[in-house]
Design an enzyme around this catalytic site. Sequence first.
Site, PDB file in Angstrom:
ATOM      1  N   TYR A  72       0.860  -1.189   0.000  1.00 23.52           N
ATOM      2  CA  TYR A  72       0.000   0.000   0.000  1.00 23.52           C
ATOM      3  C   TYR A  72       0.889   1.228   0.000  1.00 23.52           C
ATOM      4  CZ  TYR A  72      -4.995  -0.520   0.128  1.00 23.52           C
ATOM      5  OH  TYR A  72      -6.293  -0.693  -0.241  1.00 23.52           O
ATOM      6  N   GLU A  74      -0.487   4.756  -0.625  1.00 21.20           N
ATOM      7  CA  GLU A  74      -1.288   5.961  -0.923  1.00 21.20           C
ATOM      8  C   GLU A  74      -0.416   7.198  -0.719  1.00 21.20           C
ATOM      9  OE1 GLU A  74      -4.886   5.852   1.367  1.00 21.20           O
ATOM     10  OE2 GLU A  74      -5.682   4.171   0.209  1.00 21.20           O
ATOM     11  N   ASP A 218      -5.737  13.157 -25.609  1.00 26.88           N
ATOM     12  CA  ASP A 218      -5.709  11.750 -25.194  1.00 26.88           C
ATOM     13  C   ASP A 218      -4.969  10.985 -26.280  1.00 26.88           C
ATOM     14  OD1 ASP A 218      -6.195   9.072 -24.775  1.00 26.88           O
ATOM     15  OD2 ASP A 218      -8.325   9.306 -24.328  1.00 26.88           O
ATOM     16  N   THR A 244      -2.931   5.689 -22.236  1.00 21.70           N
ATOM     17  CA  THR A 244      -2.754   4.388 -21.623  1.00 21.70           C
ATOM     18  C   THR A 244      -1.302   4.001 -21.857  1.00 21.70           C
ATOM     19  OG1 THR A 244      -3.479   3.348 -23.668  1.00 21.70           O
ATOM     20  CG2 THR A 244      -5.125   3.569 -21.928  1.00 21.70           C
ATOM     21  N   LYS A 247      -0.824   0.196 -25.189  1.00 21.46           N
ATOM     22  CA  LYS A 247      -1.139   0.041 -26.623  1.00 21.46           C
ATOM     23  C   LYS A 247       0.172   0.129 -27.411  1.00 21.46           C
ATOM     24  CE  LYS A 247      -5.912   1.645 -26.113  1.00 21.46           C
ATOM     25  NZ  LYS A 247      -6.080   2.416 -24.871  1.00 21.46           N
ATOM     26  N   ARG A 253      -0.901  -2.861 -18.720  1.00 22.23           N
ATOM     27  CA  ARG A 253      -2.212  -2.207 -18.821  1.00 22.23           C
ATOM     28  C   ARG A 253      -2.306  -1.129 -17.741  1.00 22.23           C
ATOM     29  NH1 ARG A 253      -6.380  -3.397 -21.672  1.00 22.23           N
ATOM     30  NH2 ARG A 253      -5.144  -5.042 -22.589  1.00 22.23           N
TER      31      ARG A 253
HETATM   32  N1  DSN Z   1     -10.955   0.406 -25.736  1.00 21.89           N
HETATM   33  C1  DSN Z   1      -9.717   0.886 -26.291  1.00 21.89           C
HETATM   34  C2  DSN Z   1      -9.591   0.542 -27.727  1.00 21.89           C
HETATM   35  O1  DSN Z   1      -9.727  -0.614 -28.047  1.00 21.89           O
HETATM   36  O2  DSN Z   1      -9.305   1.397 -28.547  1.00 21.89           O
HETATM   37  C3  DSN Z   1      -9.512   2.321 -26.091  1.00 21.89           C
HETATM   38  O3  DSN Z   1      -9.272   2.563 -24.751  1.00 21.89           O
END
Ligand code: DSN
Length: 449
Positions: A72, A74, A218, A244, A247, A253
């Site tokens: 933990y 925080e 984003d 994110t 990707k 993730r």
């Molecule tokens: N759900 C994702 C995608 O597949 O593009 C985006 O966050």
Amino acid sequence: MSNSESAQNGGTWYGAGDPMHFEHLKVVDPDIFKCIQSETRRQVETLEMIASENFVSPAVLESLGSVMTNKYAEGYPRNRYYGGCEHVDIAEGKARFRAKKLFGAKHANVQAHSGSQANMAAYFTLAKPGDTVMGLHLNHGGHLTHGSGVNFSGRFFNIVPYEISTETGRIDYDQMAELAREHRPKVIVSGASAYPRIIDFARVREICDEVGAFHIADIAHIAGLVATGLHPTPIDLADIVTTTTHKTLRGPRGGMILTSNETSEILLENMPKPKTMAQAIDAWVFPGGQGGPLMHVIAAKAVAFGEALKPEFKVYQQQVVDNAAVLAETLLSEGFKLVTGGTDNHLILMDLSPKKLSGKASEKALEAAGITTNKNMVPNDPQKPFITSGIRVGTPALTTRGMKTDDMVVIGKMISRVLNDQENELTLTKVREEVAELTSHFPLYQIPV
Ligand code: DSN
């Protein structure tokens, strides 16, 4: 593929090393062990073409499976609500330092559990419930968190969606400007989930400046391209950049928030006292939206950012883009319609409406043939979101395996055969065999036994 070849692609893990062992899991929970075993086999033996997926390195996997999950923490490094944080502080410090270096940002928050939570923190940093926010319409390639009515974004904020031009399939910046003049949004969100072209962050900044709006970019889909200069960066053009990490960036993730806006005093009417932009972002992640950070994920983010800082990562990203371009040319030559007529990045959006095929049935047929994709709305799609007329495909994961442009020609033709003959079991079986043969030349992870 030899390890030296795979290293050029930014990794050394393709089929290398021992399999992960799972001695304990096999005994304690054979059902879940079997799930992991079967999922590993699925990833190894099929063509992963979901544009938002990728394969992490064993170093990232090891960090994810480590004792860091027990802690933990925080708060933020050297300012925690728990004792015993001296080691996780180092991991989070490294993740933040590497993220800033990778993107040329002044501040990085690496605690956001996901892209959605990164966006939530970004919105609440800059806007209050009820404020007007503009984002790309979900059916035009935007993301749920860019204003969908079923998401917090659409429920907490007054959303004015902008769209893509139905003629060109590209973002209609003139419409964005007109809507911004009319509605005077507090925030304009740029970025997309299914947009195959370069996003003009400078134009969005201009529009924001004209109407006095904040700009959130984003970059979840294109983060790897942005980090390596293959897509223009929004870092100095957006007040907040969210992404994110799993990707094109090829990490675990999770989410991340960056800023270079040094606004020293941003008055947040719903925060107890004025904060700098960086402090406000951090406060809206924790305690604003989350509790304890996932320290095993943060350690894995640090590892992935370290990998992304290596020169090989740029070679990998260039190959992702080259592969997508050749795949697009192949699909066009096979007679398919692509939204915008092609791609500048890692993904392609196929519009199957001229062939009277649904995205849902096409996704299923491709899956049966060993090619994993997802159905996707296309501009002015006559079908419902659960059916759709489109298929979205991407090259990040295949490129991580070491596949090159020649392979994309082969894969494009396989996709064409499946889509044009989707009711024919023999075709699906034949393509599945060819997929198994192709993937066997690109070892990925070892299947646990
Ligand atoms: N759900 C994702 C995608 O597949 O593009 C985006 O966050």
